[in-house]
Design a protein around this motif. Structure first.
Motif, PDB file in Angstrom:
ATOM      1  N   SER A   1      -5.410  65.937 -71.683  1.00 39.14           N
ATOM      2  CA  SER A   1      -4.947  66.391 -73.020  1.00 39.14           C
ATOM      3  C   SER A   1      -3.535  66.956 -72.996  1.00 39.14           C
ATOM      4  O   SER A   1      -3.146  67.892 -72.242  1.00 39.14           O
ATOM      5  N   ALA A   2      -2.903  66.471 -73.838  1.00 31.78           N
ATOM      6  CA  ALA A   2      -1.479  66.995 -74.139  1.00 31.78           C
ATOM      7  C   ALA A   2      -1.239  68.356 -74.640  1.00 31.78           C
ATOM      8  O   ALA A   2      -0.394  69.124 -74.342  1.00 31.78           O
ATOM      9  N   ARG A   3      -2.378  68.791 -75.207  1.00 37.31           N
ATOM     10  CA  ARG A   3      -2.472  70.305 -75.557  1.00 37.31           C
ATOM     11  C   ARG A   3      -2.204  71.035 -74.393  1.00 37.31           C
ATOM     12  O   ARG A   3      -1.469  72.036 -74.451  1.00 37.31           O
ATOM     13  N   LEU A   4      -2.719  70.859 -73.176  1.00 38.21           N
ATOM     14  CA  LEU A   4      -2.785  71.515 -72.044  1.00 38.21           C
ATOM     15  C   LEU A   4      -1.093  71.550 -71.618  1.00 38.21           C
ATOM     16  O   LEU A   4      -0.581  72.457 -71.266  1.00 38.21           O
ATOM     17  N   GLY A   5      -0.501  70.291 -71.759  1.00 37.26           N
ATOM     18  CA  GLY A   5       0.921  70.347 -71.416  1.00 37.26           C
ATOM     19  C   GLY A   5       1.857  71.326 -72.249  1.00 37.26           C
ATOM     20  O   GLY A   5       2.633  72.058 -71.722  1.00 37.26           O
ATOM     21  N   GLU A   6       1.383  71.238 -73.731  1.00 39.97           N
ATOM     22  CA  GLU A   6       2.247  71.809 -74.523  1.00 39.97           C
ATOM     23  C   GLU A   6       2.217  73.531 -74.311  1.00 39.97           C
ATOM     24  O   GLU A   6       2.981  74.191 -74.356  1.00 39.97           O
ATOM     25  N   THR A   7       0.939  74.087 -73.852  1.00 37.65           N
ATOM     26  CA  THR A   7       0.857  75.143 -73.486  1.00 37.65           C
ATOM     27  C   THR A   7       1.675  75.620 -72.193  1.00 37.65           C
ATOM     28  O   THR A   7       2.250  76.674 -72.073  1.00 37.65           O
ATOM     29  N   ILE A   8       1.527  74.841 -71.166  1.00 36.86           N
ATOM     30  CA  ILE A   8       2.260  75.011 -69.885  1.00 36.86           C
ATOM     31  C   ILE A   8       3.555  75.219 -70.278  1.00 36.86           C
ATOM     32  O   ILE A   8       4.399  75.967 -69.599  1.00 36.86           O
ATOM     33  N   ASP A   9       4.331  74.332 -70.857  1.00 33.16           N
ATOM     34  CA  ASP A   9       5.505  74.214 -71.399  1.00 33.16           C
ATOM     35  C   ASP A   9       6.029  75.324 -72.007  1.00 33.16           C
ATOM     36  O   ASP A   9       7.302  76.058 -71.728  1.00 33.16           O
ATOM     37  N   ARG A  10       5.385  76.007 -72.687  1.00 32.58           N
ATOM     38  CA  ARG A  10       5.474  77.539 -73.236  1.00 32.58           C
ATOM     39  C   ARG A  10       5.914  78.614 -72.232  1.00 32.58           C
ATOM     40  O   ARG A  10       6.489  79.572 -72.299  1.00 32.58           O
ATOM     41  N   TYR A  11       5.090  78.364 -70.986  1.00 30.75           N
ATOM     42  CA  TYR A  11       5.062  79.302 -70.089  1.00 30.75           C
ATOM     43  C   TYR A  11       6.060  79.115 -68.807  1.00 30.75           C
ATOM     44  O   TYR A  11       6.216  79.830 -67.802  1.00 30.75           O
ATOM     45  N   LYS A  12       6.283  77.909 -68.880  1.00 37.04           N
ATOM     46  CA  LYS A  12       7.456  77.489 -67.529  1.00 37.04           C
ATOM     47  C   LYS A  12       7.085  77.695 -66.290  1.00 37.04           C
ATOM     48  O   LYS A  12       7.698  78.483 -65.472  1.00 37.04           O
ATOM     49  N   VAL A  13       5.803  77.079 -65.882  1.00 36.44           N
ATOM     50  CA  VAL A  13       5.462  77.364 -64.509  1.00 36.44           C
ATOM     51  C   VAL A  13       6.327  76.540 -63.554  1.00 36.44           C
ATOM     52  O   VAL A  13       7.077  75.737 -63.850  1.00 36.44           O
ATOM     53  N   SER A  14       6.159  76.898 -62.408  1.00 37.03           N
ATOM     54  CA  SER A  14       6.855  76.130 -61.231  1.00 37.03           C
ATOM     55  C   SER A  14       6.451  74.701 -61.156  1.00 37.03           C
ATOM     56  O   SER A  14       6.950  73.784 -60.876  1.00 37.03           O
ATOM     57  N   ALA A  15       5.028  74.479 -61.263  1.00 36.57           N
ATOM     58  CA  ALA A  15       4.507  73.168 -61.121  1.00 36.57           C
ATOM     59  C   ALA A  15       3.037  73.204 -61.774  1.00 36.57           C
ATOM     60  O   ALA A  15       2.505  74.461 -61.823  1.00 36.57           O
TER      61      ALA A  15
END
Length: 238
Positions: free
Chosen positions: A183-197
């Motif tokens: 789900s792209a929803r997971l990616g949208e959330t990750i992008d807000r927190y700028k994890v390393s990988a």
């Protein structure tokens, strides 16, 4: 190795079976020699049976470093999630479910994730109650991921999922089933927190490497995927 680099060995989709037909003991021993932390991205068991979970933790005795994991869809099959989770946690595995743990200077934030699709093909909460329930579950897993990511207090972090946060790493699978692979929803959330990988599994015939819309590296580490290092796992330096 300096204190500023943490080596993470990541693998997914072990599908440990009750008959013990496949052994991972040597692989876990090899991973623990090559890395500071081992990460397993779900589908630890084949059918979610407690007996399979016990076999897994027995195999993990070959590891001498901390182990972080999330559950996958196969781990839910027999409706024994609580017992399976208990067996895994009692063996010392950091089993994440909307939670995070700091190890070796890196925060590992994890959740299983769920289906939903990507881009304009993402499933919407409309129509039958069953469809609305699916979208609600996808949103619930996204909220759990956000709760985990909020716990990050270190400059280096790794998001651990079973389902993919980007279409990039499901390419190679039939396009018709992409909505069931992440789900792209997971990616949208990750992008807000700028994890390393990000690491995930589930898409056995997908692509090893991709990125979120925001450019964060994503690695499909399902053991079936061909990887640059020629191993069933990868080594990430964080």
């Amino acid at each position: 190795m300096t204190d500023e680099i943490t080596r993470v060995a990541a693998i997914g989709d072990l599908h440990v079976q009750e008959d013990g037909s496949a052994s991972y003991r040597e692989i876990f021993a090899e991973m623990s020699q090559a890395a500071d932390v081992i990460v397993i991205t779900g589908d630890l068991t084949d059918l979610g049976k407690p007996a399979e979970a016990r076999l897994l933790v027995e195999e993990l005795r070959g590891s001498r470093v901390p182990v972080v994991a999330v559950l996958g869809n196969h781990d839910h099959q027999c409706n024994c999630v609580e017992e399976v989770s208990s067996i895994i946690r009692e063996a010392g595995v950091y089993l994440l479910d909307g939670t995070a743990v700091e190890l070796k200077g890196v925060t590992f934030a994890g959740v299983k994730g769920f289906v939903g699709g990507f881009g304009r093909h993402m499933l919407a909460s409309f129509g039958e109650a069953a469809i609305k329930s699916m979208v609600a579950e996808s949103l619930n897993e996204t909220i759990k991921l956000e709760n985990a990511l909020r716990q990050i207090r270190t400059p280096r972090s790794l998001a651990v999922l079973h389902y993919s946060p980007t279409a990039d790493t499901v390419m190679g699978e039939p396009e018709q089933i992409w909505p069931f692979l992440g789900s792209a929803r997971l990616g949208e959330t990750i992008d807000r927190y700028k994890v390393s990988a990000v690491v995930h599994g589930h898409a056995h015939h997908g692509t090893h490497e991709g990125r979120t819309v925001g450019g964060i590296p994503v690695y499909n580490v399902a053991r079936h995927i061909e990887k640059p290092q020629g191993k069933p796992y990868i080594i990430l330096e964080l």
